[in-house]
Design a protein around this motif. Structure first.
Motif, PDB file in Angstrom:
ATOM      1  N   GLU A 311       0.827  -1.208   0.000  1.00 20.28           N
ATOM      2  CA  GLU A 311       0.000   0.000   0.000  1.00 20.28           C
ATOM      3  C   GLU A 311       0.861   1.258   0.000  1.00 20.28           C
ATOM      4  O   GLU A 311       0.534   2.245  -0.673  1.00 20.28           O
ATOM      5  CB  GLU A 311      -0.934  -0.008   1.210  1.00 20.28           C
ATOM      6  N   ALA A 312       1.967   1.225   0.756  1.00 24.27           N
ATOM      7  CA  ALA A 312       2.868   2.378   0.805  1.00 24.27           C
ATOM      8  C   ALA A 312       3.527   2.609  -0.552  1.00 24.27           C
ATOM      9  O   ALA A 312       3.660   3.757  -1.009  1.00 24.27           O
ATOM     10  CB  ALA A 312       3.931   2.169   1.884  1.00 24.27           C
ATOM     11  N   ILE A 313       3.926   1.513  -1.212  1.00 23.89           N
ATOM     12  CA  ILE A 313       4.535   1.628  -2.544  1.00 23.89           C
ATOM     13  C   ILE A 313       3.515   2.156  -3.558  1.00 23.89           C
ATOM     14  O   ILE A 313       3.820   3.031  -4.377  1.00 23.89           O
ATOM     15  CB  ILE A 313       5.097   0.261  -2.999  1.00 23.89           C
ATOM     16  N   ALA A 314       2.291   1.620  -3.487  1.00 24.85           N
ATOM     17  CA  ALA A 314       1.241   2.060  -4.410  1.00 24.85           C
ATOM     18  C   ALA A 314       0.908   3.530  -4.207  1.00 24.85           C
ATOM     19  O   ALA A 314       0.728   4.284  -5.175  1.00 24.85           O
ATOM     20  CB  ALA A 314      -0.010   1.208  -4.228  1.00 24.85           C
ATOM     21  N   HIS A 315       0.863   3.971  -2.942  1.00 22.80           N
ATOM     22  CA  HIS A 315       0.562   5.367  -2.628  1.00 22.80           C
ATOM     23  C   HIS A 315       1.675   6.294  -3.158  1.00 22.80           C
ATOM     24  O   HIS A 315       1.385   7.345  -3.739  1.00 22.80           O
ATOM     25  CB  HIS A 315       0.399   5.535  -1.125  1.00 22.80           C
ATOM     26  N   THR A 316       2.910   5.859  -2.958  1.00 24.71           N
ATOM     27  CA  THR A 316       4.054   6.656  -3.429  1.00 24.71           C
ATOM     28  C   THR A 316       4.072   6.737  -4.943  1.00 24.71           C
ATOM     29  O   THR A 316       4.315   7.801  -5.538  1.00 24.71           O
ATOM     30  CB  THR A 316       5.379   6.045  -2.926  1.00 24.71           C
ATOM     31  N   THR A 317       3.795   5.607  -5.605  1.00 20.42           N
ATOM     32  CA  THR A 317       3.774   5.564  -7.066  1.00 20.42           C
ATOM     33  C   THR A 317       2.682   6.465  -7.639  1.00 20.42           C
ATOM     34  O   THR A 317       2.862   7.156  -8.634  1.00 20.42           O
ATOM     35  CB  THR A 317       3.562   4.121  -7.551  1.00 20.42           C
ATOM     36  N   GLN A 319       1.431   9.118  -6.278  1.00 19.41           N
ATOM     37  CA  GLN A 319       1.775  10.531  -6.115  1.00 19.41           C
ATOM     38  C   GLN A 319       2.817  10.993  -7.136  1.00 19.41           C
ATOM     39  O   GLN A 319       2.851  12.170  -7.498  1.00 19.41           O
ATOM     40  CB  GLN A 319       2.278  10.788  -4.686  1.00 19.41           C
ATOM     41  N   LEU A 320       3.676  10.052  -7.568  1.00 20.77           N
ATOM     42  CA  LEU A 320       4.692  10.395  -8.566  1.00 20.77           C
ATOM     43  C   LEU A 320       4.059  10.522  -9.946  1.00 20.77           C
ATOM     44  O   LEU A 320       4.516  11.259 -10.784  1.00 20.77           O
ATOM     45  CB  LEU A 320       5.798   9.336  -8.574  1.00 20.77           C
TER      46      LEU A 320
END
Length: 320
Positions: A311-317, A319-320
């Motif tokens: 979830e953290a990776i998906a959220h960061t992706t 936002q990018l």
């Protein structure tokens, strides 16, 4: 380049002020470069994995539990513990720069043992947490309150750094007036004591007794908690619950076997009888392999942690 550095002392003649870490110097140069790359990758992976655990334990509400509070502290400790020796090891193998000053050597030795002692106390605390969770599940929230968890962690850090402060006193009593070559990749107690031109017979005894007390004492308490946990698991009504608990405990016991096994070989028996060759090889398990395995065994195989990470990776992706 690696010449002996010394100064004149009124009593000691020539006193060494710089050491040369000779660990693995007999290996072929290309093999040393390869090992340097391997240890660098392991070190960076260890730091990234432990940093990820700290971040997730802080940011994800599902992981804001006593267990992950303790695991986050263990992850923070592992970063510093492996950094105390691995950075210098990579530099030695990669560039051949083997010198270390007397003060840096003593500081490395102190932090290595202080962090190690803190870790053993943390492992006792974590085994107590698992004991309460499995054997006293209805009382878990009542017993493991946030304030108690904080107090236990603070006690572990204070105990480790306070108890091992005696090492600074021991090291300050040593004089080195002969060879300055340490046949190890970091400033462990055995090569330092063997190199010293002081009478170290009493220091050997003090160090061996104290380290044996810390290692074997914490091991006995930890194993006692896990024996109680095993007894409770055997009486769980559901087979699925028993399997899950067995899997978790067996992985924890694997890391404990590496940590305690290596330390028992190195420090819980009379250190002057352990060869420096054995010391170097076993120390790699303790300083490189164990910190590398810990985040994967304690956290990164857990489904909740993997979900939080995804979830953290998906959220960061996004936002990018």
């Amino acid at each position: 380049h690696d010449e002996l550095k010394f100064n004149m002392g009124p009593e000691n003649g020539t006193a060494v002020t710089e050491f040369i870490l000779e660990g693995f110097s007999g290996l072929d140069q290309r093999l040393q470069l390869l090992l340097s790359l391997v240890f660098l990758i392991i070190y960076l992976t260890t730091v990234v994995a432990n940093t990820t655990i700290i971040f997730l334990a802080y940011a994800d509400h599902r992981l804001q539990t006593p267990m992950y509070f303790f695991i986050g502290n263990l992850a923070f400790l592992e970063i510093w513990f492996t950094s105390a020796t691995s950075i210098k090891l990579v530099v030695i193998l990669g560039s051949g720069r083997r010198t270390i000053s007397l003060s840096s050597c003593f500081a490395q030795s102190y932090f290595y043992f202080a962090l190690g002692c803190t870790e053993f106390v943390l492992l006792v605390v974590m085994s107590f947490d698992r004991y309460v969770a499995i054997c006293q599940p209805l009382c878990y929230a009542t017993i493991m309150k946030p304030q108690l968890c904080i107090n236990l962690v603070v006690a572990a850090w204070v105990t480790g750094f306070t108890l091992l402060s005696y090492r600074l006193g021991i090291l300050s009593q040593l004089t080195f007036c002969g060879s300055n070559k340490i046949h190890h990749f970091f400033c462990d107690n055995s090569p330092l004591f063997k190199m010293s031109c002081s009478d170290t017979s009493l220091l050997w005894k003090i160090d061996s007794v104290f380290l044996s007390f810390v290692i074997l004492g914490s091991l006995c308490i930890t194993l006692a908690f896990y024996m109680c946990i095993l007894f409770c698991i055997l009486h769980l009504p559901a087979a699925s619950g028993r399997k899950k608990a067995f899997t978790t405990c067996s992985s924890h016991l694997t890391t404990l076997a590496i940590a305690y096994g290596s330390c028992v070989v190195l420090y819980a028996c009379p250190s002057e009888y352990v060869s420096l060759e054995t010391n170097r090889i076993v120390a790699l398990l303790n300083t490189v392999l164990y910190p590398f395995l810990n985040p994967f065994i304690y956290s990164l195989r857990n489904k909740t942690v993997i979900l939080a990470l995804n979830e953290a990776i998906a959220h960061t992706t996004a936002q990018l």
